[in-house]
Scaffold this active site. Structure first.
Site, PDB file in Angstrom:
ATOM      1  N   THR A 120       0.830  -0.993  -0.026  1.00 42.65           N
ATOM      2  CA  THR A 120       0.187  -0.147  -0.488  1.00 42.65           C
ATOM      3  C   THR A 120       0.614   0.671   0.272  1.00 42.65           C
ATOM      4  O   THR A 120       1.696   1.903   0.472  1.00 42.65           O
ATOM      5  CB  THR A 120      -0.418  -0.117   1.104  1.00 42.65           C
ATOM      6  OG1 THR A 120      -1.613   1.357   1.221  1.00 42.65           O
ATOM      7  CG2 THR A 120      -0.165  -0.134   2.874  1.00 42.65           C
ATOM      8  N   HIS A 164       2.857 -11.577  14.152  1.00 39.78           N
ATOM      9  CA  HIS A 164       3.658 -12.221  15.134  1.00 39.78           C
ATOM     10  C   HIS A 164       3.806 -13.099  15.211  1.00 39.78           C
ATOM     11  O   HIS A 164       4.787 -13.899  16.352  1.00 39.78           O
ATOM     12  CB  HIS A 164       3.974 -10.727  15.981  1.00 39.78           C
ATOM     13  CG  HIS A 164       4.991 -10.421  16.991  1.00 39.78           C
ATOM     14  ND1 HIS A 164       6.114 -11.600  16.257  1.00 39.78           N
ATOM     15  CD2 HIS A 164       5.567  -9.855  18.023  1.00 39.78           C
ATOM     16  CE1 HIS A 164       7.368 -11.270  17.761  1.00 39.78           C
ATOM     17  NE2 HIS A 164       6.944  -9.947  18.545  1.00 39.78           N
TER      18      HIS A 164
END
Length: 608
Positions: free
Chosen positions: A521, A578
């Protein structure tokens, strides 16, 4: 043999779709691949083509009803075939029964009311006016449920051709002309100017040429429109009307545009992009243009007036290219671009020293939406739901690095003209970022992987399918460059430009917005330094590229040592899950992208 029309899979994770409109009705004949119905899902609105030629014998799922992927929507029978289990035999049995009932009723009707025939014949005379083709209010965008008739371009008794503009309609999203679906004569106008009608409501009736009785003219009793008629008739409308969305790209943020450098804040590239969609309009006759100012003083749609306010355009100075000199959105945008170009024009060569004092930045115009409430568009509701789910499903973290792209900037400046001639698209920073990211994904596939916690598995895709975030009128959409790892710099640049354009104009196919394994993006397209993107599930990472800006940086010169120099700098922000990607993995990925960009070894890709 009857053929079943089923709900197709319109994107990854899409399990159902809603039928928004049937383009054919039961008994209509259809050809292979002819649009049959329109379907809306969480990801895309699209037309479903007919899988076979024949007759639409049965509609199973009505409009505004939802069906699961793979379920039956309709049945198409071949010409002369049965329309469904025993239908032919049943029809043969019902036909004599109906005839018998009619025969039994006819003597009674004649006996009780012998004079009924004459009124019936009298009513049959004007019947052609009621047997015309209705002109309905089309669906002019997602979540649009109604539209206001701003101007009738034809009146009762006027003749029209197929696709000739019949009236102008305004909604909260778009102003557009509604073309005539058939050729003929306007028999009736059912919705007057400044009145609002729901989507699907009848606006007018078009009959065969010459079939309209003269007395049908005063039936709707519209206000006399002496001025528009002579202006509208001289305009030939041979070409098909473009979709409203094609005419005008979204004036807001577009994530797939090149990153903005501080020295290019005027963004001439964007001005050229905006001018492209309006090019077909210049082919239309503009003879009534001198009356554009007068027309604007008489009536300007709210959307055009709002757009003029946002760009600081004086409508009285704009010559309209629409019907009868009507000012359209393209006229306002072109006037704004001309004003911007005039302000950005360099001073005359003979006065280099007389630099004009810097003007203060223009005060932004207040939005017309202040103090209003509007219906939440469905796609916005879907985006909100998915972003919320994604943020709560993952343990998301963002790591940022700073990259010196001075070498890339110099290469881009040297090669952009030849690159555009060779590939047909402009060379922005985004293809460089995309290529470096794809190469880093190949080296560190964990960033391109996905995790299924319930199954206890990690899946590494065979290819890098790169999603490119694009801002559209309907909201943020992410078309996908499938197999991006197999493309070079030119191939990626062309794919980005093509997908972005077709996404904005709603010509993207469902398969092209599904299957991304990693998303890029460009949040710097409007000057943002960086942000913290939200990773879309089931992907595990997303890279945000900030604005490319020039600023002083400490660099190590081989001869002078540490010196301060002006460099082109950019921030790259990687958000990742994560649970599957460790911080060290994210750092290694970002460093690989950084080193590739700072090395600037793209000469072979650019033909230098």
């Amino acid at each position: 043999m009857p053929v079943s029309v089923t709900m197709p899979r319109l994107g990854e994770s899409v399990t159902e779709g809603t039928v928004t409109r049937w383009l054919k009705q039961e008994g209509d004949t259809v050809e292979v691949d002819e649009p049959l119905l329109e379907v809306s899902t969480d990801k895309v609105d699209t037309e479903i083509p007919s899988p076979a030629a024949g007759v639409l014998s049965r509609i199973v799922v009505g409009e505004d009803e939802t069906a699961e992927v793979g379920s039956e929507l309709a049945v198409i029978a071949g010409e002369g075939e049965s329309t469904g289990g025993g239908g032919e035999a049943a029809g043969q049995q019902e036909e004599p029964a109906e005839q018998a009932e009619e025969a039994a009723e006819e003597p009674q009707a004649e006996a009780e009311q012998p004079a009924v025939e004459e009124p019936a014949q009298e009513q049959a005379a004007p019947a052609p006016s009621g047997e015309g083709t209705p002109v309905k209010m089309p669906a002019l965008g997602e979540s649009v449920t109604e539209g206001t008739v701003t101007r009738w371009l034809k009146q009762v008794g006027d003749t029209v051709e197929v696709d000739e503009p019949l009236l102008e309609v305004s909604t909260d999203k778009v102003d557009t002309e509604i073309p005539s679906p058939v050729a003929g004569t306007v028999l009736e106008i059912k919705v007057a100017e400044d009145e609002t009608a729901a989507v699907g409501a009848d606006l007018a009736v078009i009959g065969a040429a010459g079939a309209a009785p003269a007395e049908a003219k005063p039936e709707p009793k519209p206000e006399p429109k002496a001025e528009p008629k002579p202006e509208a008739k001289p305009e030939p409308k041979a070409e098909a009307k473009p979709e409203p969305k094609v005419e005008e790209p979204t004036p807001g943020m577009s994530y797939n545009e090149p990153s903005a450098e501080a020295e290019t804040s005027a963004r001439p590239a964007q001005a050229e992009q905006k001018a492209v969609p309006s090019a077909p309009q210049t082919q239309r006759p503009s003879a009534p243009a001198p009356s554009g100012g007068e027309e604007a003083a008489g009536y300007v749609t709210p959307l055009v007036r709002k757009l003029a306010g946002e760009h600081g355009v004086d409508l009285s100075s704009v010559n309209g290219t629409g019907v009868g000199g009507r000012i359209r959105k393209q006229d306002v945008l072109e006037a704004a671009e001309k004003a911007k170009a005039a302000k950005a024009a360099p001073a005359p060569a003979q006065q280099p020293a007389a630099a004009a004092p810097a003007k203060p930045a223009a005060k932004p115009q207040p939005s017309a939406k202040r103090g209003t409430t509007e219906k939440l568009p469905r796609i916005r509701a879907v985006i909100a739901k998915r972003m919320h789910e994604s943020l709560h499903e993952m343990a998301q973290l963002t790591t940022v690095v700073e990259v010196d792209v001075t070498k890339v900037a110099k290469l881009r400046a040297r090669a952009k003209e030849s690159f555009q001639q060779r590939h047909g698209v402009k060379l922005s920073f985004l293809p460089f970022f995309a290529l470096a990211a794809v190469e880093a994904l190949q080296a560190y596939p964990i960033v391109n992987a996905s995790m299924d916690l319930d199954a206890g598995t990690i899946t590494y895709p065979e290819s890098e399918h790169l999603g490119i975030a694009v801002d559209t009128e309907r909201g943020l959409m992410v078309p996908v460059i499938h197999g991006a790892g197999d493309l070079n710099l030119g191939g990626i640049a062309k794919r980005i430009a093509d997908l972005a354009e077709r996404t904005r104009t709603n010509k993207i196919s469902p398969d092209e917005i599904a299957g991304a394994t990693f998303t890029l993006t460009n949040t710097g397209s409007r000057g943002a330094l960086f942000d913290t993107p939200i990773v879309p599930s089931p992907q595990s990472a997303m890279l945000g590229t900030g604005a490319v800006v020039k600023r002083p940086v400490v660099v190590n010169d081989p001869e002078l040592g540490e010196v301060v120099a002006v460099r082109s700098m950019v921030y790259l922000a990687l958000s990742y899950d994560h649970r599957i990607i460790d911080g060290a993995d994210a750092a290694r990925f970002l460093v690989a992208v950084k080193e590739r960009l700072e090395a600037g070894s793209f000469e072979a890709e650019l033909g230098l």
